[in-house]
Design a protein around this motif. Sequence first.
Motif, mmCIF file in Angstrom:
data_model
loop_
_atom_site.group_PDB
_atom_site.id
_atom_site.type_symbol
_atom_site.label_atom_id
_atom_site.label_comp_id
_atom_site.label_asym_id
_atom_site.label_seq_id
_atom_site.Cartn_x
_atom_site.Cartn_y
_atom_site.Cartn_z
ATOM 1 N N UNK A 192 1.310 -0.947 -0.037
ATOM 2 C CA UNK A 192 0.153 -0.296 -0.095
ATOM 3 C C UNK A 192 0.784 1.214 0.026
ATOM 4 N N UNK A 193 0.114 2.056 -0.591
ATOM 5 C CA UNK A 193 1.086 3.606 -0.070
ATOM 6 C C UNK A 193 1.776 4.130 1.271
ATOM 7 N N UNK A 194 1.176 3.452 1.799
ATOM 8 C CA UNK A 194 2.091 3.541 3.436
ATOM 9 C C UNK A 194 3.216 3.140 3.597
ATOM 10 N N UNK A 195 2.929 2.014 3.504
ATOM 11 C CA UNK A 195 4.144 1.072 3.519
ATOM 12 C C UNK A 195 5.386 1.238 2.687
ATOM 13 N N UNK A 196 5.012 1.593 1.183
ATOM 14 C CA UNK A 196 5.865 1.992 0.270
ATOM 15 C C UNK A 196 6.676 3.452 0.230
ATOM 16 N N UNK A 197 6.036 4.300 1.149
ATOM 17 C CA UNK A 197 6.859 5.551 1.063
ATOM 18 C C UNK A 197 7.990 5.217 1.983
ATOM 19 N N UNK A 198 7.144 4.734 3.156
ATOM 20 C CA UNK A 198 8.646 4.249 4.077
ATOM 21 C C UNK A 198 9.678 3.219 3.594
ATOM 22 N N UNK A 199 9.102 2.186 2.525
ATOM 23 C CA UNK A 199 10.280 1.875 1.953
ATOM 24 C C UNK A 199 11.221 2.248 0.868
ATOM 25 N N UNK A 200 10.352 2.919 0.010
ATOM 26 C CA UNK A 200 11.194 4.361 -0.462
ATOM 27 C C UNK A 200 12.298 5.175 0.587
ATOM 28 N N UNK A 201 11.642 5.524 1.725
ATOM 29 C CA UNK A 201 12.486 6.999 2.237
ATOM 30 C C UNK A 201 14.241 5.627 2.918
ATOM 31 N N UNK A 202 13.926 4.460 3.217
ATOM 32 C CA UNK A 202 15.009 3.414 4.004
ATOM 33 C C UNK A 202 15.842 3.481 2.655
#
Length: 358
Positions: A192-202
């Motif tokens: 989902x978009x929230x998990x993707x945002x955190x994974x992309x930040x990492x």
Amino acid sequence: MTAPDKQQTTRAPDRWRSLWNALTAPDASLQDQDDRQQAQLLATLTLVLIALSTLVALVLPLITAPRKTLGTPDIWIAGVGIAILVLAYRLSRTRRYRLAARLAVQLTACESDIEAQVAEGERAGHLQLLGEATGQDGFAVGDEDLLLVATHRVTWQKGLDLFAHPEVADALLEEDPELRVIVAGVPNRPDDEHSRALAELARRRPERVLYVPWWRDELERLLLRYADVLLMPSRYEPCGLAQMKAMRYFCVPLAHATGGLADTIGDVRDWEAGLSPTDATGFLFGVEPGHDAPDFDDQARGALRERMSEMLACHQAFRDWGHPAWPALARNGYDRASREFSWEARAHEHLKQFERRR
């Protein structure tokens, strides 16, 4: 962790490296969600095949020889089949989840004594091990680094996507080179978009940001023990528990001034405005429109970044020349959590209510 005095080394002791090698020797690393899903599918198919073979081994002799009773060989076959089935179930749990869960259980044995001083090298060693278990070998936390953690569900309500936005997270990481971030939480869906945002930040900041897409009580206690700051940018929060737990670990909360967060965290700005110094326990940022307003996210990101900049400046003043504000916030939070957020305090309040009604 007595007050916010963190003196850890950046190099993990050899014993953590040997523990890591012992835990990971049997299997290879799973690098992303697709690998994990493939491993789960493969494990499921393996379970089905083993179950079918066990069923055939038990039923086929009975079909071919209806009057034959089960003998010792048949019992042995059934026992072996059941043992293989149990073993396959154990192995079906994904490597990263199983490894990190075992790690968290083992490494939080010391959490029974909340006030215990963090030993030299403990934080650096354990968190490096957690990073390796999550597939981020380059993540490291130094002895002078400011560690910010978030241990919440990765959902729209919790607002972690507000922090993960480049205008906030990347700007703050550039502002303070010693800032480190760990986000641990279960998303509604891995993609989902929230998990993707955190994974992309990492992925953008692999040496300074760690995203752990699962959660356990033991992991939360481990992170709160080592953290300097707890981040709770919830769009709305009827109560909130993490901020109360964090204060028991001398961890300073930074949160959106909403619901239970505003009720349980004393903002340092109120302290500056004349509130009793012992009432200040953290940092709150406010947004005028409600969380369902069209421009809420834009305003929340700006307010969050501004408040986090003030938090970084406060910690840097303590780190560079020993300003007393930061340790005072941590101690105030611990005292308030011990005094107001305990079952003993609630029981006394309950008794007072009964006495008033007499």
